[in-house]
Design an enzyme around this catalytic site. Structure first.
Site: not given
Ligand code: MN
Length: 351
Positions: A18, A187, A314
Site C-alpha cells: 500500500e 484505500h 504505507d
Molecule cells: Mn495509505
C-alpha cells in the site's frame, strides 16, 4: 538495529502493498479544489496539511510522493523493501469535482506509473487509478490498465464525493474489476462532510481514526448491500489491519442477523453467505499498513486466514525502518512470515 537488506537473506522478500505516489496533475487539481468556495473539510484537513505545511514530515512526504525513481529506490533499500505495489495517493480523483479532469488525472497517472514499473520491473508494481464518477470510462480505463499497461489491481480511495461503491451507478466499475480479475484496494479517504464534524473538532479525522471508521463502514456497506452476491468473484483489499473489522466480527454477525430477522432496515436484505464474517473471510484481503503490531497481525491471521493477511508499509506517510525490523522479529514461523511478507502478495497481485 541490524542493517536491513533487500534480496531475501532473511528467508523471504518484503513486498509492501500500500505504497503511495502522486503526480503534478493531481496536485494541481487538489490546489484548485482547495481554492474553490467552501472546499471539502476533509480535503482541507488532509491535503491542506500535506501540500504546504512547513514541518519536516509533511515536507518529506510531499517530495517523496513525486519520486518514482532513485530517491524512492534508496528509501526502499534503506528499509529492506524489495518491491512496492504503488497506488495514486488519497483521495486521488475521488475528490475532484470536474469529472473529465478526474478521469484524465487517473489515466495520466496510470501511464506514468506503468512507465516507472517498466523502468524498474524488479522493484515496482502498480494499481490502476480511475474516476468512478464516470463509471463507463472508469471501466474502460481499468481494462486498459490491466491488459495494456500491466497494472495489477484497482485503487479506489473510499467514498466518491460522499457516495459509496454499493450505489448502482458504480456497478460498471465493480464489474470491470471482477472481469479483469483485479482486486480493488479500498484505500481510506477522510470522512465526507456529513460525517467529519465531531472528528475534525477532536483532531481525529485522518489516519489516526477517521480513515478507519469511514473506510471500514464503506467495506461493510459493500457486504450488507449484497455487492458480493452480485459480484461473487470480486476481491477487496483493505489496509490498516482490516480497518479494525476483524475485531468487530462477532458483533457484526450477531447484530446484522438480528437486524435482518426483524426486517428493521430497507437496506438490509438476507445475504447468500448469510454472515458478514463469511464475506470478510472470502472476499477480502487485509494488509497491516500503518499497524506494525504483532498481536493485531496474528489476531487477523487467526480470524480471517493466514492466506489473506499481507504486509504493507504505507510509504511515505509512515515508513520507519524500525517497524520493518519489528515485524521481522515477530514470534511467527518462517513459513507464515513468508506468506505475510511475500507469497500472499505474489498470488493476489499476480507478480
Ligand atoms: Mn495509505
Amino acid at each position: 538495529m541490524a542493517q536491513l537488506t533487500t534480496g531475501g537473506s532473511q528467508g523471504y522478500l518484503r513486498i509492501a502493498t500500500e505504497e503511495a505516489f502522486s503526480t503534478p496533475e493531481l496536485i494541481a487539481a487538489f490546489r484548485d479544489e482547495l481554492a474553490a468556495p467552501d472546499p471539502d473539510p476533509g480535503l482541507q484537513s488532509l491535503i491542506g496539511f500535506y501540500l504546504d505545511h512547513p514541518a519536516e514530515r509533511p515536507q518529506f512526504i510531499a517530495k517523496a510522493l513525486l519520486d518514482l525513481g532513485e530517491g524512492r529506490l534508496a528509501d526502499m533499500d534503506a528499509r529492506g523493501i524489495d518491491r512496492q505495489i504503488l497506488a495514486l495517493t488519497a483521495p486521488a480523483t475521488n475528490a475532484v469535482h470536474d469529472v473529465d479532469r478526474a478521469a484524465m488525472i487517473a489515466e495520466t497517472a496510470n501511464d506514468r506509473l506503468a512507465e516507472a514499473c517498466r523502468a524498474h520491473p524488479d522493484r515496482f508494481s502498480g494499481m490502476a487509478a480511475c474516476a468512478p464518477q464516470d463509471a463507463p470510462r472508469a471501466a474502460r480505463e481499468i481494462e486498459r490498465a490491466v491488459t495494456k499497461l500491466g497494472l495489477k489491481a484497482v485503487v479506489i480511495n473510499s467514498h466518491i464525493l460522499g457516495e459509496y461503491l454499493d450505489n448502482p451507478k458504480f456497478s460498471e466499475v465493480l464489474e470491470a474489476a471482477e472481469a479483469m480479475d483485479a482486486p480493488i484496494y479500498l484505500h481510506p479517504n477522510t470522512p465526507p462532510r456529513n460525517m467529519i464534524g465531531p472528528m475534525l473538532e477532536a483532531g481525529l479525522d485522518g489516519a489516526v481514526f477517521g480513515f478507519g471508521v469511514e473506510t471500514g463502514m464503506h467495506a461493510l456497506r459493500l457486504i450488507t448491500s449484497g455487492v458480493f452476491d452480485r459480484f461473487p468473484r470480486l476481491q477487496v483489499i483493505i489496509g490498516h489491519m482490516g480497518e479494525a473489522l476483524p475485531f468487530w466480527m462477532y458483533r457484526l454477525d450477531f447484530m446484522h442477523q438480528a437486524g435482518i430477522r426483524a426486517n428493521r432496515y430497507e437496506f438490509l436484505k438476507p445475504l447468500k453467505k448469510e454472515k458478514v464474517s463469511n464475506y470478510l473471510k472470502e472476499n477480502f484481503y487485509m494488509t497491516n499498513s500503518g499497524v506494525a503490531w504483532e498481536p493485531a497481525i496474528k489476531f487477523t491471521q487467526d480470524v480471517i486466514g493466514k492466506d489473506r493477511v499481507l504486509y504493507a508499509m504505507d510509504y511515505p506517510y509512515q515508513c520507519p525502518a524500525e517497524e520493518v525490523a519489528k515485524l521481522d522479529a515477530m514470534d511467527m514461523s518462517l513459513e507464515d512470515k513468508k506468506m505475510f511478507f511475500q507469497t500472499n502478495a505474489e498470488r493476489v497481485f499476480k507478480l
